[in-house]
Design a protein around this motif. Structure first.
Motif, short mmCIF file in Angstrom:
data_model
loop_
_atom_site.label_atom_id
_atom_site.label_comp_id
_atom_site.label_asym_id
_atom_site.label_seq_id
_atom_site.Cartn_x
_atom_site.Cartn_y
_atom_site.Cartn_z
N GLY A 1 -4.23 -1.75 -6.58
CA GLY A 1 -3.41 -2.18 -5.48
C GLY A 1 -3.98 -1.80 -4.12
N CYS B 1 1.98 -7.44 -11.07
CA CYS B 1 1.80 -6.15 -10.42
C CYS B 1 3.14 -5.43 -10.15
CB CYS B 1 1.06 -6.33 -9.10
SG CYS B 1 -0.67 -6.86 -9.29
N ARG C 1 -3.26 2.95 -10.13
CA ARG C 1 -2.73 1.63 -10.52
C ARG C 1 -3.32 0.52 -9.66
NH1 ARG C 1 3.60 3.21 -12.07
NH2 ARG C 1 3.07 5.32 -12.80
N CYS D 1 -3.98 -5.58 -8.82
CA CYS D 1 -3.59 -4.25 -9.31
C CYS D 1 -4.31 -3.98 -10.62
CB CYS D 1 -2.08 -4.15 -9.48
SG CYS D 1 -1.37 -5.36 -10.61
N PHE E 1 1.81 1.57 -3.90
CA PHE E 1 0.69 1.95 -4.77
C PHE E 1 0.10 3.30 -4.35
CE2 PHE E 1 0.83 -2.57 -5.74
CZ PHE E 1 0.56 -2.59 -7.10
N LYS F 1 1.56 6.39 -6.18
CA LYS F 1 1.44 6.54 -7.62
C LYS F 1 0.21 7.38 -7.93
CE LYS F 1 5.04 4.08 -8.52
NZ LYS F 1 6.25 4.69 -9.11
N ARG G 1 0.82 -1.21 0.00
CA ARG G 1 0.00 0.00 0.00
C ARG G 1 0.86 1.26 0.00
NH1 ARG G 1 -2.62 0.58 6.06
NH2 ARG G 1 -0.68 0.64 7.24
N GLN H 1 -9.05 -3.09 -5.43
CA GLN H 1 -7.65 -3.14 -5.88
C GLN H 1 -7.48 -3.34 -7.38
OE1 GLN H 1 -4.83 -5.42 -3.63
NE2 GLN H 1 -5.90 -5.13 -1.69
N VAL I 1 3.63 -1.24 -10.57
CA VAL I 1 3.89 -0.26 -9.53
C VAL I 1 5.31 0.30 -9.63
CG1 VAL I 1 4.78 -1.83 -7.74
CG2 VAL I 1 3.44 0.19 -7.07
N GLN J 1 -7.29 3.28 -6.92
CA GLN J 1 -6.16 4.15 -7.14
C GLN J 1 -5.75 4.08 -8.61
OE1 GLN J 1 -3.80 4.01 -2.95
NE2 GLN J 1 -3.79 2.09 -4.08
#
Length: 330
Positions: free
Chosen positions: A155, A323, A153, A95, A74, A77, A71, A165, A327, A151
């Motif tokens: 995750g 993933c 990306r 992700c 991610f 980002k 976390r 996620q 990231v 988010q």
């Protein structure tokens, strides 16, 4: 067997007790394989405000340390990775590649808590939200106020969620869109409408209305929606008040919290072979066994936080290997 209901003692007949126990046992068989998946949805009971002045997180001293929680990676980002759109892994362990942002304003939707930068999703999620937002005015709901999606990306998130996620989850407030474009301050500080009573056992009759039922029905009947996560009191009200055309209730699933928003989860895209679907919902409304399961031992009541250090925090090694480059990309 004696049960205490407030001040009143109720004697349960052997037949009724046997039937209740059978429903609970059936519920365990049906729902325990799903329990941890459903618990991976939002469980935050209190509402959090945003901020008008978000500050970027400081860089990590050792970003390549394998022990760093995913976390933390991610959450730093702020833009998607420019790849073809793919949902990778499980809803609570994965992700998102090629994430797309839901515009913060639409004809019949507005995005809340912009400071979180969580209005991202797979293009299919964007299409579903825009499609639903166009439908709901016809049932008397002016438009959608959209909370957290994913988010940029996907995750794990720094706060608030275990799922969300892979770009296929979105929270929508139980507050209809207002008749004006919300200011930044309103989006960060306005609170959503809690439709559940203080005892967590019933909906609040001063708030709950037939339009809420029509709203959830519209969402659940969308062919791309896999399930809709709500509070126990809400499913209980639906099971009691929906008397015909109950097939859509199978998509309405109980989780903790979800008293001021509902959680839309859509299916894995058919061409995303790295996406792991949830187990399918049963082919019936599940009212008897699901309500029995959550009523037993007052499971529906919020549990106090467990003292002590936090549990295991996912690292990159816990996520699908696809993933890591997502990231790690600039």
């Amino acid at each position: 067997m004696n049960h205490i209901e407030g001040e009143r003692k109720v004697v349960t007949s052997p037949y009724r007790r046997c039937r209740l126990e059978s429903q609970i046992m059936l519920a365990r068989l049906l729902f325990q394989p799903l329990f941890f998946l459903l618990a991976a949805a939002t469980v935050t009971l209190a509402q959090d405000v945003g901020t008008l002045n978000p500050h970027p997180l400081p860089p990590l001293a050792k970003p390549d340390d394998p022990a760093i929680p995913a976390r933390q990676l991610f959450g730093r980002k702020t833009e998607p990775v420019p790849l073809s759109s793919r949902s990778i892994g499980k809803y609570s362990r994965g992700c998102l590649a090629g994430g797309m942002a839901l515009p913060v304003n639409g004809p019949t939707w507005q995005v809340m808590r912009l400071s979180r930068n969580r209005n991202w999703g797979h293009p299919n999620m964007i299409k579903v939200l825009e499609r639903l937002a166009a439908k709901v005015p016809k049932i008397g709901w002016p438009g959608l106020l959209v909370g957290d999606m994913s988010q940029p990306r996907g995750g794990p998130m720094l706060t608030g969620h275990v799922s969300h996620q892979i770009g296929l989850d979105a929270d929508v407030w139980f507050t209809p869109m207002l008749d004006h474009e919300l200011s930044r301050q309103e989006r960060e500080e306005k609170m959503a409408t809690n439709v559940v009573a203080e005892d967590w056992n019933e909906v609040n009759p001063a708030v709950w209305s037939p339009v809420h039922i029509a709203l959830l029905k519209t969402v659940a009947e969308d062919p791309d929606v896999e399930r809709v996560l709500v509070n126990y009191a809400i499913k209980k009200a639906l099971c009691r008040e929906v008397t015909t055309d109950r097939g859509w209730l199978t998509k309405i699933r109980i989780v903790y919290g979800h008293n001021y928003h509902f959680h839309i989860r859509i299916k894995c895209p058919s061409d995303n072979h790295d996406c792991t679907p949830d187990p399918p919902t049963p082919g019936h409304d599940t009212c008897a066994e699901e309500i029995a399961y959550w009523t037993h031992n007052d499971r529906y009541k919020p549990k106090p936080p467990t003292p002590g250090p936090p549990g295991h925090q996912l690292t990159l090694s816990d996520l699908p290997p696809q993933c890591r480059p997502i990231v790690s990309a600039p």
